[in-house]
Design a protein around this motif. Sequence first.
Motif, PDB file in Angstrom:
ATOM      1  N   MET A  99      45.547  10.847  53.141  1.00  0.00           N
ATOM      2  CA  MET A  99      44.169  10.498  52.870  1.00  0.00           C
ATOM      3  C   MET A  99      43.480  11.711  52.223  1.00  0.00           C
ATOM      4  O   MET A  99      43.573  12.819  52.715  1.00  0.00           O
ATOM      5  N   SER A 100      42.763  11.467  51.150  1.00  0.00           N
ATOM      6  CA  SER A 100      42.124  12.573  50.425  1.00  0.00           C
ATOM      7  C   SER A 100      40.925  13.112  51.219  1.00  0.00           C
ATOM      8  O   SER A 100      40.338  12.420  52.047  1.00  0.00           O
ATOM      9  N   LEU A 101      40.596  14.369  50.930  1.00  0.00           N
ATOM     10  CA  LEU A 101      39.456  14.992  51.608  1.00  0.00           C
ATOM     11  C   LEU A 101      38.149  14.263  51.293  1.00  0.00           C
ATOM     12  O   LEU A 101      37.307  14.101  52.169  1.00  0.00           O
ATOM     13  N   GLU A 102      38.015  13.832  50.024  1.00  0.00           N
ATOM     14  CA  GLU A 102      36.794  13.124  49.628  1.00  0.00           C
ATOM     15  C   GLU A 102      36.629  11.839  50.440  1.00  0.00           C
ATOM     16  O   GLU A 102      35.536  11.521  50.919  1.00  0.00           O
ATOM     17  N   PHE A 103      37.730  11.106  50.603  1.00  0.00           N
ATOM     18  CA  PHE A 103      37.687   9.857  51.347  1.00  0.00           C
ATOM     19  C   PHE A 103      37.372  10.129  52.818  1.00  0.00           C
ATOM     20  O   PHE A 103      36.568   9.426  53.431  1.00  0.00           O
ATOM     21  N   ARG A 104      38.004  11.159  53.392  1.00  0.00           N
ATOM     22  CA  ARG A 104      37.737  11.520  54.789  1.00  0.00           C
ATOM     23  C   ARG A 104      36.277  11.917  54.977  1.00  0.00           C
ATOM     24  O   ARG A 104      35.641  11.545  55.969  1.00  0.00           O
ATOM     25  N   PHE A 105      35.745  12.663  54.003  1.00  0.00           N
ATOM     26  CA  PHE A 105      34.348  13.088  54.082  1.00  0.00           C
ATOM     27  C   PHE A 105      33.417  11.878  54.018  1.00  0.00           C
ATOM     28  O   PHE A 105      32.484  11.756  54.816  1.00  0.00           O
ATOM     29  N   GLN A 106      33.686  10.965  53.101  1.00  0.00           N
ATOM     30  CA  GLN A 106      32.858   9.763  52.949  1.00  0.00           C
ATOM     31  C   GLN A 106      32.912   8.912  54.221  1.00  0.00           C
ATOM     32  O   GLN A 106      31.893   8.422  54.695  1.00  0.00           O
ATOM     33  N   SER A 107      34.107   8.749  54.766  1.00  0.00           N
ATOM     34  CA  SER A 107      34.286   7.961  55.975  1.00  0.00           C
ATOM     35  C   SER A 107      33.549   8.593  57.159  1.00  0.00           C
ATOM     36  O   SER A 107      32.836   7.911  57.908  1.00  0.00           O
ATOM     37  N   ALA A 108      33.692   9.898  57.330  1.00  0.00           N
ATOM     38  CA  ALA A 108      33.027  10.603  58.420  1.00  0.00           C
ATOM     39  C   ALA A 108      31.505  10.562  58.252  1.00  0.00           C
ATOM     40  O   ALA A 108      30.765  10.424  59.220  1.00  0.00           O
ATOM     41  N   SER A 109      31.060  10.647  57.006  1.00  0.00           N
ATOM     42  CA  SER A 109      29.630  10.596  56.719  1.00  0.00           C
ATOM     43  C   SER A 109      29.053   9.227  57.091  1.00  0.00           C
ATOM     44  O   SER A 109      27.979   9.137  57.687  1.00  0.00           O
ATOM     45  N   THR A 110      29.774   8.179  56.771  1.00  0.00           N
ATOM     46  CA  THR A 110      29.342   6.825  57.109  1.00  0.00           C
ATOM     47  C   THR A 110      29.276   6.650  58.625  1.00  0.00           C
ATOM     48  O   THR A 110      28.318   6.088  59.150  1.00  0.00           O
ATOM     49  N   GLU A 111      30.283   7.151  59.327  1.00  0.00           N
ATOM     50  CA  GLU A 111      30.301   7.073  60.787  1.00  0.00           C
ATOM     51  C   GLU A 111      29.124   7.856  61.377  1.00  0.00           C
ATOM     52  O   GLU A 111      28.487   7.401  62.329  1.00  0.00           O
ATOM     53  N   TYR A 112      28.841   9.021  60.816  1.00  0.00           N
ATOM     54  CA  TYR A 112      27.737   9.845  61.299  1.00  0.00           C
ATOM     55  C   TYR A 112      26.404   9.102  61.140  1.00  0.00           C
ATOM     56  O   TYR A 112      25.581   9.088  62.049  1.00  0.00           O
ATOM     57  N   GLN A 113      26.227   8.473  59.990  1.00  0.00           N
ATOM     58  CA  GLN A 113      24.991   7.716  59.750  1.00  0.00           C
ATOM     59  C   GLN A 113      24.863   6.555  60.738  1.00  0.00           C
ATOM     60  O   GLN A 113      23.767   6.265  61.227  1.00  0.00           O
ATOM     61  N   LYS A 114      25.983   5.906  61.036  1.00  0.00           N
ATOM     62  CA  LYS A 114      25.984   4.796  61.988  1.00  0.00           C
ATOM     63  C   LYS A 114      25.570   5.302  63.379  1.00  0.00           C
ATOM     64  O   LYS A 114      24.767   4.668  64.065  1.00  0.00           O
ATOM     65  N   ILE A 115      26.115   6.435  63.777  1.00  0.00           N
ATOM     66  CA  ILE A 115      25.777   7.016  65.080  1.00  0.00           C
ATOM     67  C   ILE A 115      24.289   7.362  65.130  1.00  0.00           C
ATOM     68  O   ILE A 115      23.611   7.107  66.131  1.00  0.00           O
ATOM     69  N   GLN A 116      23.760   7.921  64.046  1.00  0.00           N
ATOM     70  CA  GLN A 116      22.341   8.294  63.996  1.00  0.00           C
ATOM     71  C   GLN A 116      21.458   7.049  64.116  1.00  0.00           C
ATOM     72  O   GLN A 116      20.417   7.082  64.781  1.00  0.00           O
ATOM     73  N   THR A 117      21.865   5.942  63.493  1.00  0.00           N
ATOM     74  CA  THR A 117      21.114   4.691  63.578  1.00  0.00           C
ATOM     75  C   THR A 117      21.119   4.172  65.016  1.00  0.00           C
ATOM     76  O   THR A 117      20.088   3.729  65.529  1.00  0.00           O
ATOM     77  N   GLU A 118      22.292   4.228  65.663  1.00  0.00           N
ATOM     78  CA  GLU A 118      22.396   3.804  67.058  1.00  0.00           C
ATOM     79  C   GLU A 118      21.495   4.663  67.948  1.00  0.00           C
ATOM     80  O   GLU A 118      20.813   4.141  68.837  1.00  0.00           O
ATOM     81  N   LEU A 119      21.496   5.969  67.701  1.00  0.00           N
ATOM     82  CA  LEU A 119      20.657   6.877  68.492  1.00  0.00           C
ATOM     83  C   LEU A 119      19.170   6.546  68.323  1.00  0.00           C
ATOM     84  O   LEU A 119      18.415   6.545  69.299  1.00  0.00           O
ATOM     85  N   ALA A 120      18.767   6.260  67.098  1.00  0.00           N
ATOM     86  CA  ALA A 120      17.362   5.921  66.843  1.00  0.00           C
ATOM     87  C   ALA A 120      16.974   4.663  67.620  1.00  0.00           C
ATOM     88  O   ALA A 120      15.878   4.584  68.197  1.00  0.00           O
ATOM     89  N   SER A 121      17.864   3.692  67.648  1.00  0.00           N
ATOM     90  CA  SER A 121      17.609   2.458  68.384  1.00  0.00           C
ATOM     91  C   SER A 121      17.510   2.726  69.886  1.00  0.00           C
ATOM     92  O   SER A 121      16.630   2.186  70.570  1.00  0.00           O
TER      93      SER A 121
END
Length: 122
Positions: free
Chosen positions: A1-23
């Motif tokens: 898996m490329s670093l760019e893909f891993r970064f994008q995937s981790a970034s998406t997960e981070y945003q999801k966690i932040q949304t859950e926290l806000a809720s």
Amino acid sequence: MSLEFRFQSASTEYQKIQTELASLVENRTRLDAQLSENEMVKKEFAQLTPSNAVYKLVGPVLVPQDQNEAKTNVETRLEFIKSEIKRVDAQINEGEDRSEKKKNELVKIQTKLQQAQSTPNS
């Protein structure tokens, strides 16, 4: 898996966690308001005399209610709200831990990406 893909995937997960926290924080705020409101009702009940009438709003109608039953209902509601606050607090703490771990993972991946981009191609 490329670093760019891993970064994008981790970034998406981070945003999801932040949304859950806000809720969760929003839920916690709502519970605090309910707790405050019910504690205020409990204080008002403490000032009642046995001859005072207590009414309950049922739809658009005020219905007479037994004082002891009303006090018991408020106590039960307070206990429930307090237990919900504890549950939501635990979820917030767990979410903050997950968020911090994901953030650290993002920093590591970003560092590797920067190192890969600064290394000249041989």
